[in-house]
Scaffold this motif. Structure first.
Motif: not given
Length: 243
Positions: A40-65
């Protein structure tokens, strides 16, 4: 009259060696190590990269993720059995394989040998990055599972140190390369890509994947760096050991 000429040795086509059979449980451990790097590590890595990309939208979007991920049912068991145990096994057994291996790029400076060496070293860098990243975000200061809206500010607080920015950048590049090349090795060694043409074509796919992951990671870092610093609430700190 019989010919005295030596027979011509058959040519062996270049390829990727299969997983070594080993002895005892070695074969099973190596298969589990190879498989765990993708699932599952590769799948988690992809999810983690996608989730962290919410930071590009700002604090609120990242916090909600972060809030959403921590609201998943049985989140503790999901993290334990599908993230932390596989990462611990893959990392520790990978260190053992690294310790037993030999670096001989000076004697055999072939492309495949250099790729294999970079895969080993990026694995070490990625493991160090994961340990530091997990320790800081999960076991120091603000407890993010109960205060997810503080997550953006907590990451920003670490980025106040220029050395940590460089450390994150190196970690993202190392993790992207290690996973992408590991995926190529997995497909070759497990017989998914058979033949030189198939391996070459999938190699381009994995290279593109590594570049995409690095771009996503860079975008995430830019989101933290370009946004005005968010205040950390000192009252949100809790003793994680007691939870």
């Amino acid at each position: 009259m019989a010919s005295t000429a030596n027979p011509v040795a058959p040519r062996i086509k270049a390829g990727v060696a299969p997983l070594r059979a080993g002895e005892g449980t070695s074969f099973l451990l190596r298969r589990l190590h190879s498989l765990s790097g993708v699932v599952p590590i590769g799948a988690f890595l992809l999810e983690h990269f996608i989730s962290n990309a919410e930071a590009f939208k700002g604090p609120l979007a990242y916090g909600k993720q972060v809030e959403f991920l921590n609201s998943l049912p049985f989140v503790f068991l999901l993290e334990l059995f599908f993230i932390w145990i596989p990462i611990a096994y893959h990392g520790l057994y990978g260190l053992w394989i690294w310790y037993q291996g030999e670096t001989n790029v000076a004697n055999y400076p072939w492309t495949g040998n250099w790729l294999y060496t970079t895969h080993r070293w990026t694995g070490i860098i990625t493991l160090i990055y994961i340990v530091q990243h997990t320790y800081f975000l999960r076991f120091t200061g603000v407890h993010l599972p109960t205060h997810p809206m503080q997550s953006f500010a907590k990451v920003q607080s670490e980025f106040q140190n220029p050395w940590m920015i460089a450390f994150y950048a190196v970690g993202i590049i190392a993790a992207s390369w290690h996973f992408s090349y590991g995926l190529w090795l997995f497909a070759a060694k497990w017989g998914i890509t058979t033949g030189e043409a198939a391996r070459r074509g999938f190699g381009y796919v994995c290279l593109a994947l590594a570049l995409v992951l690095v771009a996503i990671g860079a975008g995430s870092m830019y989101g933290f760096l370009a946004t005005p610093n968010q205040p950390l609430d000192p009252n949100a700190s809790e003793s994680i050991v007691m939870r």
